[in-house]
Structure formats: structure tokens, C-alpha cells
Design a protein around this motif. Sequence first.
Motif, mmCIF file in Angstrom:
data_model
loop_
_atom_site.group_PDB
_atom_site.id
_atom_site.type_symbol
_atom_site.label_atom_id
_atom_site.label_comp_id
_atom_site.label_asym_id
_atom_site.label_seq_id
_atom_site.Cartn_x
_atom_site.Cartn_y
_atom_site.Cartn_z
ATOM 1 N N VAL A 7 0.870 -1.204 -0.014
ATOM 2 C CA VAL A 7 0.036 0.104 0.059
ATOM 3 C C VAL A 7 0.924 1.074 -0.048
ATOM 4 O O VAL A 7 1.694 1.518 0.804
ATOM 5 C CB VAL A 7 -1.074 0.020 1.286
ATOM 6 C CG1 VAL A 7 -1.883 1.369 1.248
ATOM 7 C CG2 VAL A 7 -1.893 -1.227 1.132
ATOM 8 N N ASP A 8 0.681 2.090 -0.882
ATOM 9 C CA ASP A 8 1.448 3.416 -0.978
ATOM 10 C C ASP A 8 0.461 4.381 -1.438
ATOM 11 O O ASP A 8 -0.624 4.507 -1.848
ATOM 12 C CB ASP A 8 2.248 3.553 -2.151
ATOM 13 C CG ASP A 8 3.364 2.412 -2.096
ATOM 14 O OD1 ASP A 8 4.249 2.238 -1.144
ATOM 15 O OD2 ASP A 8 3.278 1.403 -2.808
ATOM 16 N N PHE A 9 0.694 5.535 -0.584
ATOM 17 C CA PHE A 9 -0.047 6.778 -0.540
ATOM 18 C C PHE A 9 0.573 8.324 -0.569
ATOM 19 O O PHE A 9 1.576 8.185 0.278
ATOM 20 C CB PHE A 9 -1.374 6.792 0.323
ATOM 21 C CG PHE A 9 -1.021 6.654 1.551
ATOM 22 C CD1 PHE A 9 -0.844 7.372 2.577
ATOM 23 C CD2 PHE A 9 -1.072 5.076 1.973
ATOM 24 C CE1 PHE A 9 -0.367 7.371 3.999
ATOM 25 C CE2 PHE A 9 -0.672 4.655 3.484
ATOM 26 C CZ PHE A 9 -0.441 5.781 4.117
ATOM 27 N N LYS A 10 -0.084 9.269 -0.830
ATOM 28 C CA LYS A 10 0.726 10.625 -1.056
ATOM 29 C C LYS A 10 0.022 11.088 0.688
ATOM 30 O O LYS A 10 -1.035 10.784 1.160
ATOM 31 C CB LYS A 10 0.094 11.554 -1.849
ATOM 32 C CG LYS A 10 0.822 11.380 -3.261
ATOM 33 C CD LYS A 10 2.295 11.618 -3.345
ATOM 34 C CE LYS A 10 2.796 11.766 -4.529
ATOM 35 N NZ LYS A 10 4.213 12.148 -4.709
ATOM 36 N N LYS A 64 -9.617 -8.328 2.329
ATOM 37 C CA LYS A 64 -10.322 -7.355 3.405
ATOM 38 C C LYS A 64 -9.635 -6.380 4.171
ATOM 39 O O LYS A 64 -10.470 -5.353 4.294
ATOM 40 C CB LYS A 64 -10.594 -8.683 4.533
ATOM 41 C CG LYS A 64 -11.547 -8.138 5.662
ATOM 42 C CD LYS A 64 -12.078 -9.299 6.517
ATOM 43 C CE LYS A 64 -12.015 -9.039 7.932
ATOM 44 N NZ LYS A 64 -12.143 -10.199 8.791
ATOM 45 N N TYR A 65 -8.305 -6.515 4.418
ATOM 46 C CA TYR A 65 -7.762 -5.552 4.891
ATOM 47 C C TYR A 65 -7.620 -4.257 4.275
ATOM 48 O O TYR A 65 -7.602 -3.086 4.475
ATOM 49 C CB TYR A 65 -6.279 -6.033 5.464
ATOM 50 C CG TYR A 65 -5.492 -4.978 6.025
ATOM 51 C CD1 TYR A 65 -5.769 -4.407 7.657
ATOM 52 C CD2 TYR A 65 -4.644 -3.968 5.715
ATOM 53 C CE1 TYR A 65 -5.131 -3.462 8.256
ATOM 54 C CE2 TYR A 65 -4.120 -2.977 6.296
ATOM 55 C CZ TYR A 65 -4.247 -2.906 7.560
ATOM 56 O OH TYR A 65 -3.541 -1.789 8.230
ATOM 57 N N LEU A 66 -7.227 -4.670 2.974
ATOM 58 C CA LEU A 66 -7.092 -3.637 1.932
ATOM 59 C C LEU A 66 -8.328 -2.634 1.904
ATOM 60 O O LEU A 66 -8.286 -1.354 1.718
ATOM 61 C CB LEU A 66 -6.548 -3.958 0.372
ATOM 62 C CG LEU A 66 -6.301 -2.827 -0.524
ATOM 63 C CD1 LEU A 66 -5.402 -1.817 -0.300
ATOM 64 C CD2 LEU A 66 -6.165 -3.555 -2.021
ATOM 65 N N GLU A 67 -9.334 -3.400 1.757
ATOM 66 C CA GLU A 67 -10.922 -2.826 1.763
ATOM 67 C C GLU A 67 -11.072 -1.854 2.613
ATOM 68 O O GLU A 67 -11.309 -0.455 2.715
ATOM 69 C CB GLU A 67 -11.772 -3.513 1.254
ATOM 70 C CG GLU A 67 -13.215 -2.944 1.260
ATOM 71 C CD GLU A 67 -14.435 -3.997 0.974
ATOM 72 O OE1 GLU A 67 -15.432 -3.509 1.357
ATOM 73 O OE2 GLU A 67 -14.050 -5.164 0.871
ATOM 74 N N MET A 68 -10.757 -2.137 3.986
ATOM 75 C CA MET A 68 -10.940 -1.458 4.970
ATOM 76 C C MET A 68 -10.084 -0.449 5.409
ATOM 77 O O MET A 68 -10.264 0.804 5.497
ATOM 78 C CB MET A 68 -10.858 -2.468 6.415
ATOM 79 C CG MET A 68 -10.765 -1.928 7.864
ATOM 80 S SD MET A 68 -9.420 -0.699 8.572
ATOM 81 C CE MET A 68 -8.195 -2.185 8.511
ATOM 82 N N HIS A 69 -8.815 -0.873 5.032
ATOM 83 C CA HIS A 69 -7.666 0.589 5.363
ATOM 84 C C HIS A 69 -7.849 1.461 4.174
ATOM 85 O O HIS A 69 -7.711 2.710 4.289
ATOM 86 C CB HIS A 69 -6.338 -0.286 4.840
ATOM 87 C CG HIS A 69 -4.931 0.749 5.211
ATOM 88 N ND1 HIS A 69 -5.023 1.488 6.413
ATOM 89 C CD2 HIS A 69 -4.042 0.905 4.721
ATOM 90 C CE1 HIS A 69 -3.926 1.994 6.608
ATOM 91 N NE2 HIS A 69 -3.208 1.702 5.450
ATOM 92 N N THR A 70 -8.068 1.284 2.835
ATOM 93 C CA THR A 70 -8.460 2.092 1.979
ATOM 94 C C THR A 70 -9.673 3.160 2.354
ATOM 95 O O THR A 70 -9.560 4.390 2.176
ATOM 96 C CB THR A 70 -8.822 1.618 0.404
ATOM 97 O OG1 THR A 70 -7.878 0.850 0.116
ATOM 98 C CG2 THR A 70 -9.359 2.649 -0.506
ATOM 99 N N LYS A 71 -10.693 2.669 3.059
ATOM 100 C CA LYS A 71 -11.876 3.294 3.577
ATOM 101 C C LYS A 71 -11.233 4.272 4.889
ATOM 102 O O LYS A 71 -11.415 5.558 4.835
ATOM 103 C CB LYS A 71 -12.685 2.712 4.320
ATOM 104 C CG LYS A 71 -13.563 1.985 2.965
ATOM 105 C CD LYS A 71 -14.807 0.925 3.528
ATOM 106 C CE LYS A 71 -15.573 0.294 2.472
ATOM 107 N NZ LYS A 71 -16.493 -0.565 2.894
ATOM 108 N N ILE A 81 -4.520 6.498 -3.444
ATOM 109 C CA ILE A 81 -3.953 5.267 -2.514
ATOM 110 C C ILE A 81 -3.756 4.014 -3.759
ATOM 111 O O ILE A 81 -4.518 3.745 -4.516
ATOM 112 C CB ILE A 81 -5.049 4.932 -1.680
ATOM 113 C CG1 ILE A 81 -5.361 6.064 -0.839
ATOM 114 C CG2 ILE A 81 -4.828 3.600 -0.996
ATOM 115 C CD1 ILE A 81 -6.707 5.882 0.065
ATOM 116 N N SER A 82 -2.562 3.557 -3.606
ATOM 117 C CA SER A 82 -2.335 2.232 -4.483
ATOM 118 C C SER A 82 -2.083 1.155 -3.673
ATOM 119 O O SER A 82 -1.475 0.990 -2.707
ATOM 120 C CB SER A 82 -1.007 2.772 -5.151
ATOM 121 O OG SER A 82 -0.546 1.598 -6.101
ATOM 122 N N GLY A 83 -2.917 0.391 -3.812
ATOM 123 C CA GLY A 83 -3.112 -1.234 -2.962
ATOM 124 C C GLY A 83 -2.947 -2.280 -3.897
ATOM 125 O O GLY A 83 -3.546 -2.526 -5.065
#
Length: 105
Positions: A7-10, A64-71, A81-83
Motif C-alpha cells: 500500500v502506498d499513498f501521498k 479484506k484489510y485493503l478494503e478496510m484500510h482504503t476506507k 492510494i495504491s494497493g
Amino acid sequence: MAYILQVDFKMNGPFGDNMAKEFEGLARSINDEDGVIWKIWTENADTKEAGGIYLFNTKKNAEKYLEMHTKRLTSFGITQISGKIFDINKILTNINHGPIDVLEE
């Protein structure tokens, strides 16, 4: 089989010691998420980027974690956000001493 989630993000900060202080509670809570084996926190203050590399026990738990973490990140105002979820090549990873020795053979 285990899976890597990248996961990467600004982000405008904080970074370094300030990041460690402000996100300690979040870091501890990640240990309670389903299927998390470990996380490596990533940051680059120069380019204002952050994120992490996670090891999960199943692809379903990583998704499941990626979905929750993106939210969660979106709720913080983070939008770029890039996952990505990857399989692990254990043979090559072991040659390069990748930290996957916790996985069952």
C-alpha cells in the motif's frame, strides 16, 4: 501460501519519529487484524509518500484489510492510494533472506 500487500499513498506527514509517536496506536491495532503476520512501514518525507508492506496468511484476509484500510485512509482525506496484492516466490525470497521464515512449509 501467504500474500504480500503493498500500500502506498501521498501524505503530508508526519514522518520519522513524529510518525512513530502519532501512529503507535494504529500500529498496535494492525496486529489484531485477521491474518496479519507482519508489516513493514514505509515513508519518504522528500516525496511526501507513505505506506507499508504487509504479509498476510490468506489472499482473502489481504483483500479484506485493503478494503478496510482504503476506507480508513480516505476518511483521513488521503485519496491517492495504491494497493496491490502479490503471491510470494518462496524459493527466490529465501535466497535473498526475505522475512518469510514464519511461514509454514
